[in-house]
Design a protein around this motif. Structure first.
Motif, PDB file in Angstrom:
ATOM      1  N   GLN A 113      42.587  32.596  40.887  1.00 56.52           N
ATOM      2  CA  GLN A 113      41.747  31.415  40.668  1.00 56.52           C
ATOM      3  C   GLN A 113      40.273  31.791  40.593  1.00 56.52           C
ATOM      4  N   ALA A 114      39.853  32.725  41.452  1.00 56.53           N
ATOM      5  CA  ALA A 114      38.462  33.168  41.413  1.00 56.53           C
ATOM      6  C   ALA A 114      38.149  33.863  40.092  1.00 56.53           C
ATOM      7  N   LEU A 115      39.058  34.724  39.640  1.00 59.23           N
ATOM      8  CA  LEU A 115      38.837  35.439  38.385  1.00 59.23           C
ATOM      9  C   LEU A 115      38.837  34.482  37.190  1.00 59.23           C
ATOM     10  N   SER A 116      39.751  33.529  37.184  1.00 56.85           N
ATOM     11  CA  SER A 116      39.843  32.609  36.050  1.00 56.85           C
ATOM     12  C   SER A 116      38.647  31.663  35.992  1.00 56.85           C
ATOM     13  N   THR A 117      37.924  31.542  37.100  1.00 56.20           N
ATOM     14  CA  THR A 117      36.705  30.731  37.118  1.00 56.20           C
ATOM     15  C   THR A 117      35.483  31.550  36.730  1.00 56.20           C
ATOM     16  N   ASP A 118      35.383  32.757  37.274  1.00 56.87           N
ATOM     17  CA  ASP A 118      34.151  33.536  37.102  1.00 56.87           C
ATOM     18  C   ASP A 118      34.108  34.361  35.817  1.00 56.87           C
ATOM     19  N   ILE A 119      35.238  34.790  35.306  1.00 56.50           N
ATOM     20  CA  ILE A 119      35.227  35.575  34.068  1.00 56.50           C
ATOM     21  C   ILE A 119      34.705  34.756  32.891  1.00 56.50           C
ATOM     22  N   PRO A 120      35.144  33.507  32.697  1.00 54.34           N
ATOM     23  CA  PRO A 120      34.557  32.703  31.615  1.00 54.34           C
ATOM     24  C   PRO A 120      33.044  32.512  31.777  1.00 54.34           C
ATOM     25  N   ARG A 121      32.569  32.418  32.995  1.00 52.71           N
ATOM     26  CA  ARG A 121      31.127  32.280  33.213  1.00 52.71           C
ATOM     27  C   ARG A 121      30.401  33.555  32.783  1.00 52.71           C
ATOM     28  N   LEU A 122      30.991  34.705  33.121  1.00 50.16           N
ATOM     29  CA  LEU A 122      30.404  35.970  32.700  1.00 50.16           C
ATOM     30  C   LEU A 122      30.352  36.051  31.176  1.00 50.16           C
ATOM     31  N   ILE A 123      31.448  35.675  30.517  1.00 46.45           N
ATOM     32  CA  ILE A 123      31.491  35.709  29.055  1.00 46.45           C
ATOM     33  C   ILE A 123      30.451  34.763  28.465  1.00 46.45           C
ATOM     34  N   GLU A 124      30.261  33.630  29.101  1.00 46.57           N
ATOM     35  CA  GLU A 124      29.241  32.689  28.631  1.00 46.57           C
ATOM     36  C   GLU A 124      27.857  33.316  28.715  1.00 46.57           C
ATOM     37  N   TRP A 125      27.582  34.046  29.786  1.00 44.58           N
ATOM     38  CA  TRP A 125      26.281  34.712  29.932  1.00 44.58           C
ATOM     39  C   TRP A 125      26.105  35.808  28.887  1.00 44.58           C
ATOM     40  N   LEU A 126      27.220  36.292  28.361  1.00 43.22           N
ATOM     41  CA  LEU A 126      27.170  37.329  27.332  1.00 43.22           C
ATOM     42  C   LEU A 126      27.226  36.727  25.925  1.00 43.22           C
ATOM     43  N   GLY A 127      26.877  35.466  25.816  1.00 46.05           N
ATOM     44  CA  GLY A 127      26.787  34.825  24.505  1.00 46.05           C
ATOM     45  C   GLY A 127      28.054  34.203  24.000  1.00 46.05           C
ATOM     46  N   GLY A 128      29.086  34.142  24.833  1.00 49.69           N
ATOM     47  CA  GLY A 128      30.357  33.591  24.401  1.00 49.69           C
ATOM     48  C   GLY A 128      31.314  34.673  23.912  1.00 49.69           C
ATOM     49  N   GLU A 129      32.540  34.273  23.696  1.00 51.22           N
ATOM     50  CA  GLU A 129      33.575  35.232  23.322  1.00 51.22           C
ATOM     51  C   GLU A 129      33.596  35.457  21.814  1.00 51.22           C
ATOM     52  N   THR A 130      33.816  36.699  21.425  1.00 47.15           N
ATOM     53  CA  THR A 130      34.000  37.049  20.025  1.00 47.15           C
ATOM     54  C   THR A 130      35.457  36.808  19.649  1.00 47.15           C
ATOM     55  N   GLN A 131      35.669  36.129  18.559  1.00 45.80           N
ATOM     56  CA  GLN A 131      37.037  35.863  18.114  1.00 45.80           C
ATOM     57  C   GLN A 131      37.515  37.025  17.257  1.00 45.80           C
ATOM     58  N   ARG A 132      38.537  37.707  17.738  1.00 47.20           N
ATOM     59  CA  ARG A 132      39.101  38.842  17.008  1.00 47.20           C
ATOM     60  C   ARG A 132      40.475  38.491  16.474  1.00 47.20           C
ATOM     61  N   GLU A 133      40.776  39.052  15.314  1.00 44.52           N
ATOM     62  CA  GLU A 133      42.109  38.895  14.752  1.00 44.52           C
ATOM     63  C   GLU A 133      42.970  40.050  15.235  1.00 44.52           C
ATOM     64  N   PRO A 134      44.080  39.760  15.892  1.00 43.06           N
ATOM     65  CA  PRO A 134      44.928  40.851  16.385  1.00 43.06           C
ATOM     66  C   PRO A 134      45.617  41.583  15.260  1.00 43.06           C
ATOM     67  N   ALA A 135      45.784  42.876  15.453  1.00 45.02           N
ATOM     68  CA  ALA A 135      46.532  43.661  14.465  1.00 45.02           C
ATOM     69  C   ALA A 135      48.005  43.298  14.557  1.00 45.02           C
ATOM     70  N   ALA A 136      48.724  43.501  13.491  1.00 44.29           N
ATOM     71  CA  ALA A 136      50.161  43.222  13.502  1.00 44.29           C
ATOM     72  C   ALA A 136      50.849  44.135  14.487  1.00 44.29           C
ATOM     73  N   GLN A 137      51.620  43.549  15.401  1.00 45.45           N
ATOM     74  CA  GLN A 137      52.269  44.333  16.446  1.00 45.45           C
ATOM     75  C   GLN A 137      53.677  43.841  16.681  1.00 45.45           C
TER      76      GLN A 137
END
Length: 309
Positions: free
Chosen positions: A285-309
């Protein structure tokens, strides 16, 4: 139970599996003892060990805990080389000829095969956190290579798995350098620790500093000379502290005293399994709360297209 390191991945179109279905898929790739000829092996193991009754998946409030067991025989190259050298010397002395490179290669394979069954086995348990609601996976591994090995095992177990390393719009090295050099740029809830790694743009190497004042004039002068922060110790309001790496890995994780005290005071009735699950859900719960905040401080998440797997 508390993770020490974290490599983060974004799930794409993750399969909707019940805990029972996931456990069944993992069972087909469960850890087994190394055979005499096996140098290493990777398989799923019970996160709680015997006290968990062999349960491969623990799911609490949309958070899943899995564990893999990595086994590896320790056979130093120097030991193999010594055996091969003795064999080569005996042949050259008895047959009065030079042993060819091809023969040496064959000898090395033969010696390795003979020594492997007698080599010590090193075992390492690697935990995986799967946030099914947040569509994120975090792996408690010291290196990216180890984390990728676990993802490969999960992909093999499920048949397919689309994941990409979690990434941010602002490169961590740029954000860390800015936070280090400009106090006003730091998010309100972010505090610097006492550890940093500074890389030069040229060939001047890497400078590492521990237990230092990161706002000191010396650090500022290094930044002014063009160095950038590739690792930086930070704390989020005292709840979570870690060393942020330039690939967005979180190392040397430490959870706040309040969270640890909450876990210590949980009513688990001295049940070891209940304690593990309590620790896990509080951590998740702590990680799922704080990791999005960290990503927000880093300008938001980059949307990547996954390679075919």
């Amino acid at each position: 139970m508390w993770f020490k390191h974290l490599h983060l991945y974004r799930l794409h179109d993750a399969p909707e599996l019940s805990s029972d279905a996931l456990a069944s898929a993992l069972q087909e790739h469960a850890a087994k003892p190394l055979g005499n000829a096996d140098a290493r092996r990777l398989g799923w193991t019970a996160p709680a060990g015997r006290m968990g009754g062999g349960q491969l998946v623990h799911e609490i409030q949309s958070h899943r805990l899995l564990s893999a067991l990595r086994q590896e025989r320790l056979l130093p190259a120097s030991v193999v080389k010594e055996e091969v050298d003795e064999l080569v010397a005996d042949i050259e002395a008895s047959e009065s000829r030079k042993v060819t490179r091809k023969e040496k290669t064959a000898f090395k394979e033969q010696v390795t095969e003979n020594l492997l069954p007698r080599a010590f086995v090193r075992s390492q348990k690697i935990d995986l956190w799967w946030d099914t609601k947040g569509q994120m996976i975090g792996i408690n591994a010291s290196s990216r290579t180890r984390a990728e090995d676990i993802l490969d095992l999960l992909r093999e177990s499920l048949g397919s798995l689309k994941v990409t390393p979690l990434s941010s719009q602002t490169l961590p090295i740029r954000a860390m350098t800015t936070w280090l050099g400009d106090v006003a740029s730091r998010p309100v809830d972010l505090q610097l620790g006492d550890q940093v790694e500074l890389k030069a743009k040229g060939d001047d190497g890497v400078l590492r500093a521990r237990q230092v004042d990161l706002d000191s004039d010396e650090i500022q002068q290094l930044l002014e000379s063009g160095r950038q922060a590739s690792k930086l110790a930070v704390s989020l309001e005292g709840r979570l502290s870690f060393v942020l790496h330039d690939d967005l890995a979180l190392k040397s994780l430490r959870f706040g005293d309040a969270l640890i005290e909450e876990a210590d005071h949980a009513d688990d009735g001295d049940d070891a399994l209940a304690r593990l699950e309590t620790d896990f859900i509080l951590m998740a719960q702590a990680l799922s709360t704080d990791i999005p905040r960290l990503i927000e401080w880093l300008g938001g998440e980059t949307q990547r297209e996954p390679a075919a797997q």
